[in-house]
Motif scaffolding. Structure first.
Motif, short mmCIF file in Angstrom:
data_model
loop_
_atom_site.label_atom_id
_atom_site.label_comp_id
_atom_site.label_asym_id
_atom_site.label_seq_id
_atom_site.Cartn_x
_atom_site.Cartn_y
_atom_site.Cartn_z
N GLU A 151 0.82 -1.21 0.00
CA GLU A 151 0.00 0.00 0.00
C GLU A 151 0.86 1.26 0.00
O GLU A 151 0.50 2.26 -0.64
CB GLU A 151 -0.98 0.00 1.17
CG GLU A 151 -2.09 -1.02 0.98
CD GLU A 151 -3.10 -1.04 2.11
OE1 GLU A 151 -3.00 -0.22 3.05
OE2 GLU A 151 -4.02 -1.89 2.05
N ALA A 152 1.99 1.25 0.69
CA ALA A 152 2.87 2.42 0.73
C ALA A 152 3.44 2.72 -0.66
O ALA A 152 3.51 3.89 -1.07
CB ALA A 152 3.98 2.21 1.74
N ILE A 153 3.84 1.69 -1.38
CA ILE A 153 4.38 1.87 -2.73
C ILE A 153 3.30 2.39 -3.66
O ILE A 153 3.52 3.31 -4.46
CB ILE A 153 5.00 0.56 -3.25
CG1 ILE A 153 6.25 0.22 -2.46
CG2 ILE A 153 5.29 0.64 -4.75
CD1 ILE A 153 6.80 -1.17 -2.73
N LEU A 154 2.11 1.81 -3.55
CA LEU A 154 0.99 2.24 -4.39
C LEU A 154 0.65 3.70 -4.09
O LEU A 154 0.45 4.51 -5.01
CB LEU A 154 -0.22 1.33 -4.14
CG LEU A 154 -1.33 1.35 -5.17
CD1 LEU A 154 -0.82 1.07 -6.57
CD2 LEU A 154 -2.41 0.36 -4.79
N HIS A 155 0.62 4.06 -2.82
CA HIS A 155 0.34 5.44 -2.41
C HIS A 155 1.38 6.38 -3.01
O HIS A 155 1.03 7.42 -3.60
CB HIS A 155 0.33 5.54 -0.89
CG HIS A 155 -0.08 6.88 -0.38
ND1 HIS A 155 0.81 7.92 -0.26
CD2 HIS A 155 -1.28 7.34 0.05
CE1 HIS A 155 0.18 8.98 0.22
NE2 HIS A 155 -1.09 8.65 0.41
N GLY A 175 -2.42 14.09 -6.69
CA GLY A 175 -3.35 14.78 -5.80
C GLY A 175 -3.50 14.08 -4.47
O GLY A 175 -2.87 13.05 -4.21
N ASP A 176 -4.34 14.68 -3.63
CA ASP A 176 -4.57 14.14 -2.29
C ASP A 176 -5.33 12.82 -2.35
O ASP A 176 -6.35 12.71 -3.04
CB ASP A 176 -5.34 15.14 -1.44
CG ASP A 176 -4.54 16.40 -1.16
OD1 ASP A 176 -3.30 16.30 -1.06
OD2 ASP A 176 -5.16 17.47 -1.03
N ILE A 177 -4.80 11.84 -1.65
CA ILE A 177 -5.39 10.50 -1.62
C ILE A 177 -6.15 10.30 -0.32
O ILE A 177 -5.63 10.57 0.76
CB ILE A 177 -4.27 9.44 -1.78
CG1 ILE A 177 -3.66 9.55 -3.17
CG2 ILE A 177 -4.82 8.03 -1.53
CD1 ILE A 177 -2.44 8.67 -3.39
N LYS A 178 -7.36 9.80 -0.45
CA LYS A 178 -8.19 9.50 0.72
C LYS A 178 -7.84 8.13 1.29
O LYS A 178 -7.73 7.96 2.50
CB LYS A 178 -9.67 9.55 0.33
CG LYS A 178 -10.62 9.24 1.47
CD LYS A 178 -12.06 9.35 1.04
CE LYS A 178 -12.99 9.02 2.18
NZ LYS A 178 -14.40 9.11 1.76
N PHE A 187 -6.89 -0.51 -4.97
CA PHE A 187 -7.76 0.62 -5.21
C PHE A 187 -7.11 1.87 -4.63
O PHE A 187 -6.57 1.83 -3.52
CB PHE A 187 -9.13 0.42 -4.56
CG PHE A 187 -9.84 -0.79 -5.08
CD1 PHE A 187 -10.57 -0.73 -6.25
CD2 PHE A 187 -9.77 -2.00 -4.41
CE1 PHE A 187 -11.22 -1.86 -6.75
CE2 PHE A 187 -10.41 -3.13 -4.88
CZ PHE A 187 -11.15 -3.06 -6.06
N VAL A 188 -7.16 2.95 -5.38
CA VAL A 188 -6.66 4.24 -4.92
C VAL A 188 -7.83 5.20 -5.00
O VAL A 188 -8.40 5.40 -6.08
CB VAL A 188 -5.49 4.75 -5.79
CG1 VAL A 188 -5.04 6.13 -5.32
CG2 VAL A 188 -4.34 3.76 -5.77
N ALA A 215 -8.17 12.21 -9.74
CA ALA A 215 -8.33 10.84 -10.25
C ALA A 215 -8.20 10.84 -11.76
O ALA A 215 -7.54 9.96 -12.34
CB ALA A 215 -9.68 10.27 -9.82
N GLY A 216 -8.79 11.84 -12.41
CA GLY A 216 -8.68 11.96 -13.86
C GLY A 216 -7.24 12.16 -14.31
O GLY A 216 -6.81 11.59 -15.31
N ALA A 217 -6.49 12.98 -13.57
CA ALA A 217 -5.08 13.20 -13.90
C ALA A 217 -4.29 11.91 -13.75
O ALA A 217 -3.40 11.61 -14.57
CB ALA A 217 -4.49 14.29 -13.01
N ALA A 218 -4.59 11.13 -12.73
CA ALA A 218 -3.90 9.85 -12.53
C ALA A 218 -4.19 8.90 -13.68
O ALA A 218 -3.28 8.24 -14.20
CB ALA A 218 -4.30 9.23 -11.20
N ILE A 219 -5.44 8.83 -14.10
CA ILE A 219 -5.80 7.97 -15.22
C ILE A 219 -5.07 8.41 -16.48
O ILE A 219 -4.46 7.61 -17.19
CB ILE A 219 -7.32 7.97 -15.47
CG1 ILE A 219 -8.04 7.27 -14.32
CG2 ILE A 219 -7.67 7.31 -16.81
CD1 ILE A 219 -9.55 7.42 -14.36
N GLU A 220 -5.10 9.70 -16.74
CA GLU A 220 -4.47 10.25 -17.94
C GLU A 220 -2.97 9.94 -17.99
O GLU A 220 -2.42 9.64 -19.04
CB GLU A 220 -4.69 11.75 -17.99
CG GLU A 220 -4.23 12.40 -19.27
CD GLU A 220 -4.60 13.87 -19.31
OE1 GLU A 220 -3.68 14.67 -19.57
OE2 GLU A 220 -5.77 14.20 -19.07
#
Length: 92
Positions: A40-44, A51-54, A72-73, A81-86
């Motif tokens: 989870e730390a690597i994924l985070h 952006g800020d992750i909940k 899941f992030v 989220a859109g920027a991450a997908i892009e």
């Protein structure tokens, strides 16, 4: 809708193929093809630049005790989220 494209799990980086998921499908991303070494730390850390992750979660296989190769992030904002997908879709 984006479709999940499986990626070999041989490298140690998150493979970002996305399907919106979770309680808010506009802010929660499914990240698949994760190597066993990813936690989870690597994924985070891979997604915080966008952006800020909940929350970050990785379902655990009950028999092996390891994650199941996906996670899941959840971002606070749908724009993040859109920027991450892009930027991460089909990345390795």
């Amino acid at each position: 809708m984006n479709h999940f494209n499986p990626v070999p799990r041989s490298n140690h980086h998150p493979s970002a193929s996305f399907l919106p998921q979770g309680s808010n499908p506009k802010t929660t991303l499914y990240v698949g093809g994760l190597d066993d070494a990813v936690n989870e730390a690597i994924l985070h850390s891979a997604f915080i630049p966008f952006g800020d992750i909940k929350e970050v979660s990785m379902p655990i296989d009950a028999q092996s005790g390891n994650h199941r190769g996906f996670g899941f992030v959840e971002f606070l904002d749908k724009e993040d989220a859109g920027a991450a997908i892009e930027n991460m879709h089909n990345a390795e």
